[in-house]
Design a protein around this motif. Structure first.
Motif, mmCIF file in Angstrom:
data_model
loop_
_atom_site.group_PDB
_atom_site.id
_atom_site.type_symbol
_atom_site.label_atom_id
_atom_site.label_comp_id
_atom_site.label_asym_id
_atom_site.label_seq_id
_atom_site.Cartn_x
_atom_site.Cartn_y
_atom_site.Cartn_z
ATOM 1 N N ASP A 32 83.112 18.028 48.146
ATOM 2 C CA ASP A 32 83.226 18.120 46.683
ATOM 3 C C ASP A 32 84.578 17.904 45.783
ATOM 4 O O ASP A 32 84.916 17.391 44.903
ATOM 5 C CB ASP A 32 82.349 19.329 45.862
ATOM 6 N N ARG A 33 85.377 18.965 46.396
ATOM 7 C CA ARG A 33 86.790 19.328 45.826
ATOM 8 C C ARG A 33 87.843 18.170 46.252
ATOM 9 O O ARG A 33 89.045 18.377 45.868
ATOM 10 C CB ARG A 33 87.237 20.577 45.988
ATOM 11 N N GLY A 34 87.582 17.214 46.949
ATOM 12 C CA GLY A 34 88.331 16.378 47.557
ATOM 13 C C GLY A 34 89.183 16.636 48.819
ATOM 14 O O GLY A 34 90.299 15.945 49.098
ATOM 15 N N LEU A 52 96.065 20.762 45.336
ATOM 16 C CA LEU A 52 94.726 19.918 45.134
ATOM 17 C C LEU A 52 93.669 20.614 44.585
ATOM 18 O O LEU A 52 93.065 20.187 43.431
ATOM 19 C CB LEU A 52 94.659 19.254 46.349
ATOM 20 N N THR A 53 93.188 21.865 45.325
ATOM 21 C CA THR A 53 91.890 22.293 44.996
ATOM 22 C C THR A 53 92.115 23.397 43.653
ATOM 23 O O THR A 53 91.128 23.726 43.053
ATOM 24 C CB THR A 53 91.462 23.203 46.026
ATOM 25 N N ARG A 59 91.876 32.637 48.288
ATOM 26 C CA ARG A 59 90.509 31.812 47.999
ATOM 27 C C ARG A 59 90.744 30.546 49.000
ATOM 28 O O ARG A 59 89.764 30.383 49.703
ATOM 29 C CB ARG A 59 90.237 31.603 46.742
ATOM 30 N N LEU A 60 91.885 29.936 48.791
ATOM 31 C CA LEU A 60 92.042 28.907 49.775
ATOM 32 C C LEU A 60 92.101 29.065 51.268
ATOM 33 O O LEU A 60 91.460 28.443 52.239
ATOM 34 C CB LEU A 60 93.089 28.033 49.475
ATOM 35 N N SER A 61 92.557 30.392 51.598
ATOM 36 C CA SER A 61 92.504 30.706 52.906
ATOM 37 C C SER A 61 91.107 31.059 53.272
ATOM 38 O O SER A 61 90.752 30.999 54.550
ATOM 39 C CB SER A 61 93.411 32.335 53.108
#
Length: 349
Positions: A32-34, A52-53, A59-61
């Motif tokens: 969904d977030r590409g 990008l996100t 949180r990305l980790s």
């Protein structure tokens, strides 16, 4: 997507990425977030993915960790992150992957909230579950904007499944022996269109409820096979079935009907079948409890488990309908699929 572009046995490849709920939910978020689109082009650093996100590093980790645990991504030799070879192999089936992820989100919530009713009060489960509110066949009679919108939601899902199921099923049908296909409960016409694409000599009639037929005409409008697929709005509970077809198919239809009504539909289909023609039923069999784990991916079928029948039920219905040379075989997609076929006596000498 043309059948020639569909990876073989797509279901078997996709299921491995849907086995565990939180890893599957992470995949849905990444799609969904590409993030998946970005990694499909080339490897990327965590910093590029953060930009990008818009996710904070911790949180990305977490998201990347779940994707790595799910076998979607892995570190590249240069330290960047890349899609794994196994995930790249199923990415051409993205429409199926996304359809299953969305459906699993709904059915897993129903099973989590209503599991006691699922076990001991099926009527209440069906009343309260969002899954069965989606499949509102009572909204398929009057062709109105609201009914079209409501019906498109589930027709899109079943069409996507059929897009991938059709190939392995048609591999096991001898279309060379037939000229006119009747697809009973044929939904958007996806199965009929793929049969016609394989067999240029074949014409098809799709029988379904009026709203479904209207959506089917729209769905096939730009397909080369549309000229050979006719839609016949019909209530199979009471309307006569079209006659004169030498191949009649029920695909993923009869499990919706109680046993007596399902057997009656088989008998009526056999009566409408041209002498010498063939009737084919394609249905998921019972859940393989004990043979394999019932994981998160299984929820999409578990919710319908009480309705799946053994092939013996359909073989007996065929015999009662007077069909001969009855055969059955099983193929493995996301579940065991039974293919039961029988011939109507008579026809050219």
């Amino acid at each position: 997507m043309p059948e020639s572009a569909l990876p073989a046995m797509a279901f078997l490849g996709i299921e491995r990425f849907l086995r565990h709920e939180f890893e599957a939910r992470a995949l849905a978020t990444a799609l969904d977030r590409g993030l998946i689109d970005r990694l499909a082009r080339s490897g990327a650093t965590p910093a590029a993915l953060a930009a990008l996100t818009g996710l904070a590093p911790e949180r990305l980790s977490l998201l990347l960790g779940l994707l790595a645990s799910g076998g979607v991504i892995a570190p590249a030799p240069d330290g960047s992150l890349a899609l794994t070879r196994d995930f790249r192999a199923v990415l051409p089936c993205r429409d199926l992957l996304e359809a299953k992820l969305a459906f699993l989100d709904m059915v897993s919530d129903d099973l989590r909230r209503l599991f006691p009713a699922f076990i001991d009060d099926p009527a209440r489960f069906m009343t309260d579950a969002r899954t069965f509110a989606l499949f509102r066949y009572d909204r398929c009679f009057a062709v109105t904007p609201d009914n079209l919108a409501a019906t498109r939601a589930w027709v899109a899902y079943t069409t996507c499944l059929t897009r991938y199921e059709a190939g392995p099923i048609l591999d096991r049908l001898d279309l060379a022996a037939h000229r006119r296909l009747l697809d009973l409960g044929g939904n958007s016409g996806e199965f009929a269109a793929r049969a016609c694409a394989r067999a240029p000599w074949l014409s098809a009639t799709v029988v379904d409820l009026p709203v479904v037929c209207a959506i089917g005409r729209e769905t096939l409008a730009d397909r080369a096979e549309a000229a050979r697929v006719a839609f016949r709005p019909t209530d199979m509970r009471c309307d006569p079935l079209p006659e004169g077809h030498d191949l009649v198919v029920f695909k993923s239809v009869l499990h919706d009907w109680p046993p007596r009504e399902a057997a009656d539909l088989v008998a009526r289909a056999a009566a409408a079948l041209a002498p010498g023609g063939r009737l084919v039923v394609v249905e998921r069999g019972p859940m393989p409890f004990g043979a394999q784990p019932i994981d998160y991916a299984s929820a999409a079928n578990l919710v319908f488990a009480p309705f799946f029948r053994d092939a013996a039920f359909y073989r007996e219905a065929f015999r009662r309908a007077g069909l001969v040379a009855v055969t059955s075989s099983t193929i493995a997609l996301d579940m065991p699929f039974h293919i039961i076929a029988g011939v109507k006596p008579g026809g050219p000498a």
